[in-house]
Design a protein around this motif. Structure first.
Motif, PDB file in Angstrom:
ATOM      1  N   LEU A   1       0.837  -1.207   0.000  1.00 16.70           N
ATOM      2  CA  LEU A   1       0.000   0.000   0.000  1.00 16.70           C
ATOM      3  C   LEU A   1       0.866   1.250   0.000  1.00 16.70           C
ATOM      4  O   LEU A   1       0.618   2.197  -0.760  1.00 16.70           O
ATOM      5  N   GLU A   2       1.901   1.254   0.839  1.00 16.82           N
ATOM      6  CA  GLU A   2       2.832   2.393   0.874  1.00 16.82           C
ATOM      7  C   GLU A   2       3.520   2.568  -0.483  1.00 16.82           C
ATOM      8  O   GLU A   2       3.656   3.700  -0.971  1.00 16.82           O
ATOM      9  N   ALA A   3       3.932   1.452  -1.080  1.00 18.05           N
ATOM     10  CA  ALA A   3       4.602   1.515  -2.382  1.00 18.05           C
ATOM     11  C   ALA A   3       3.656   2.039  -3.453  1.00 18.05           C
ATOM     12  O   ALA A   3       4.045   2.872  -4.287  1.00 18.05           O
ATOM     13  N   ALA A   4       2.395   1.590  -3.435  1.00 17.33           N
ATOM     14  CA  ALA A   4       1.425   2.023  -4.449  1.00 17.33           C
ATOM     15  C   ALA A   4       1.094   3.508  -4.304  1.00 17.33           C
ATOM     16  O   ALA A   4       1.049   4.250  -5.300  1.00 17.33           O
ATOM     17  N   LEU A   5       0.863   3.958  -3.069  1.00 21.38           N
ATOM     18  CA  LEU A   5       0.553   5.375  -2.845  1.00 21.38           C
ATOM     19  C   LEU A   5       1.737   6.267  -3.222  1.00 21.38           C
ATOM     20  O   LEU A   5       1.569   7.311  -3.860  1.00 21.38           O
ATOM     21  N   GLY A   6       2.939   5.849  -2.825  1.00 17.33           N
ATOM     22  CA  GLY A   6       4.132   6.622  -3.163  1.00 17.33           C
ATOM     23  C   GLY A   6       4.382   6.660  -4.659  1.00 17.33           C
ATOM     24  O   GLY A   6       4.753   7.701  -5.214  1.00 17.33           O
ATOM     25  N   LEU A   7       4.152   5.522  -5.332  1.00 12.13           N
ATOM     26  CA  LEU A   7       4.342   5.472  -6.783  1.00 12.13           C
ATOM     27  C   LEU A   7       3.342   6.379  -7.486  1.00 12.13           C
ATOM     28  O   LEU A   7       3.694   7.113  -8.421  1.00 12.13           O
ATOM     29  N   ALA A   8       2.084   6.367  -7.012  1.00 17.44           N
ATOM     30  CA  ALA A   8       1.067   7.238  -7.606  1.00 17.44           C
ATOM     31  C   ALA A   8       1.447   8.711  -7.430  1.00 17.44           C
ATOM     32  O   ALA A   8       1.334   9.515  -8.365  1.00 17.44           O
ATOM     33  N   ALA A   9       1.922   9.064  -6.232  1.00 20.28           N
ATOM     34  CA  ALA A   9       2.346  10.448  -5.977  1.00 20.28           C
ATOM     35  C   ALA A   9       3.553  10.815  -6.835  1.00 20.28           C
ATOM     36  O   ALA A   9       3.632  11.929  -7.374  1.00 20.28           O
ATOM     37  N   GLY A  10       4.501   9.883  -6.983  1.00 17.36           N
ATOM     38  CA  GLY A  10       5.672  10.130  -7.815  1.00 17.36           C
ATOM     39  C   GLY A  10       5.306  10.320  -9.277  1.00 17.36           C
ATOM     40  O   GLY A  10       5.847  11.206  -9.956  1.00 17.36           O
ATOM     41  N   ILE A  11       4.374   9.496  -9.784  1.00 18.05           N
ATOM     42  CA  ILE A  11       3.943   9.607 -11.175  1.00 18.05           C
ATOM     43  C   ILE A  11       3.268  10.958 -11.414  1.00 18.05           C
ATOM     44  O   ILE A  11       3.578  11.672 -12.379  1.00 18.05           O
ATOM     45  N   LEU A  12       2.345  11.317 -10.517  1.00 15.13           N
ATOM     46  CA  LEU A  12       1.602  12.568 -10.687  1.00 15.13           C
ATOM     47  C   LEU A  12       2.529  13.782 -10.650  1.00 15.13           C
ATOM     48  O   LEU A  12       2.462  14.664 -11.513  1.00 15.13           O
ATOM     49  N   SER A  13       3.422  13.814  -9.650  1.00 12.44           N
ATOM     50  CA  SER A  13       4.329  14.962  -9.544  1.00 12.44           C
ATOM     51  C   SER A  13       5.314  15.002 -10.716  1.00 12.44           C
ATOM     52  O   SER A  13       5.645  16.084 -11.215  1.00 12.44           O
ATOM     53  N   ALA A  14       5.770  13.837 -11.200  1.00 16.97           N
ATOM     54  CA  ALA A  14       6.680  13.799 -12.349  1.00 16.97           C
ATOM     55  C   ALA A  14       5.988  14.284 -13.611  1.00 16.97           C
ATOM     56  O   ALA A  14       6.578  15.036 -14.408  1.00 16.97           O
ATOM     57  N   LEU A  15       4.732  13.870 -13.811  1.00 14.17           N
ATOM     58  CA  LEU A  15       3.976  14.318 -14.978  1.00 14.17           C
ATOM     59  C   LEU A  15       3.823  15.837 -14.986  1.00 14.17           C
ATOM     60  O   LEU A  15       4.056  16.501 -15.999  1.00 14.17           O
ATOM     61  N   ILE A  16       3.432  16.379 -13.830  1.00 12.71           N
ATOM     62  CA  ILE A  16       3.195  17.823 -13.739  1.00 12.71           C
ATOM     63  C   ILE A  16       4.497  18.598 -13.937  1.00 12.71           C
ATOM     64  O   ILE A  16       4.573  19.520 -14.767  1.00 12.71           O
ATOM     65  N   LEU A  17       5.541  18.225 -13.188  1.00 15.88           N
ATOM     66  CA  LEU A  17       6.784  18.997 -13.242  1.00 15.88           C
ATOM     67  C   LEU A  17       7.486  18.850 -14.588  1.00 15.88           C
ATOM     68  O   LEU A  17       7.996  19.837 -15.143  1.00 15.88           O
ATOM     69  N   ALA A  18       7.526  17.640 -15.142  1.00 13.84           N
ATOM     70  CA  ALA A  18       8.190  17.445 -16.439  1.00 13.84           C
ATOM     71  C   ALA A  18       7.466  18.219 -17.534  1.00 13.84           C
ATOM     72  O   ALA A  18       8.115  18.810 -18.416  1.00 13.84           O
TER      73      ALA A  18
END
Length: 197
Positions: A64-81
């Motif tokens: 669960l921690e890995a999935a939530l962190g991965l989702a947050a990482g994907i979203l922030s990477a999409l926005i910032l990139a």
């Protein structure tokens, strides 16, 4: 590709895995390493069977921690990139910082995040997000940069605006790079969650 070809391509991986397990078994049986450091494969399987309920319960929390962190990482990477792609000044300002942040070991960040956020799930999810963010962001930036300029010029000559070019050309062409970064980040997510715990 034929089914026999796919099966044949998996044989070397299966053979190397079997060889690794055999070496592990021989090393543990020969007592080359103390059993508390390297237990035998049979002892590991026995422990997995005996402690299965506890391991499954804890594995659920880690995933669960890995999935939530991965989702947050994907979203922030999409926005910032995407922002860095559209605003060159932002790219020049932030890209060196992104690269420098990757020299900081995750093991060093984990205690700091616990001090700042407490012992709950928040520091673990944050560490996973930080770990998974970089490969996706860099892959997306490479994907945006590799867009076919001739196709972009063609769309522009047909009256397409910047937003339409991004939607119909740049983002779709960057998806293969995005999934390459995601493949790396997905494996980092579990490692990051384990380290944070």
């Amino acid at each position: 590709m034929k089914k026999s070809d796919r099966t044949g391509s998996k044989l070397p991986a299966a053979g190397s895995l079997a060889a690794a397990v055999l070496l592990w078994l021989l090393a543990s049986e020969a007592r080359l390493v103390p059993s508390f450091l390297l237990p035998s494969p049979a002892a590991v399987c026995r422990a997995l069977a005996e402690d299965a309920p506890v391991l499954l319960e804890n594995a659920g929390v880690t995933l669960l921690e890995a999935a939530l962190g991965l989702a947050a990482g994907i979203l922030s990477a999409l926005i910032l990139a995407t922002l860095m792609h559209h605003v060159p000044v932002l790219y020049r300002a932030l890209y060196p910082i992104l690269v420098i942040t990757q020299t900081i070991p995750t093991v060093a960040l984990a205690p700091l995040l616990v001090l700042w956020m407490g012992f709950g799930m928040a520091p673990k999810v944050t560490l996973v997000a930080l770990t998974t963010f970089f490969p996706i962001a860099v892959s997306l930036l490479e994907g945006y940069a590799s867009t076919d300029r001739a196709a972009a010029d063609l769309l522009r000559s047909m009256g397409a605006g910047r937003r339409q070019i991004f939607r119909y050309l740049e983002f779709p062409s960057a998806l293969s790079h995005f999934f390459s970064g995601l493949r790396v980040s997905a494996s980092y997510a579990v490692v990051g969650a384990v380290i944070s715990e």
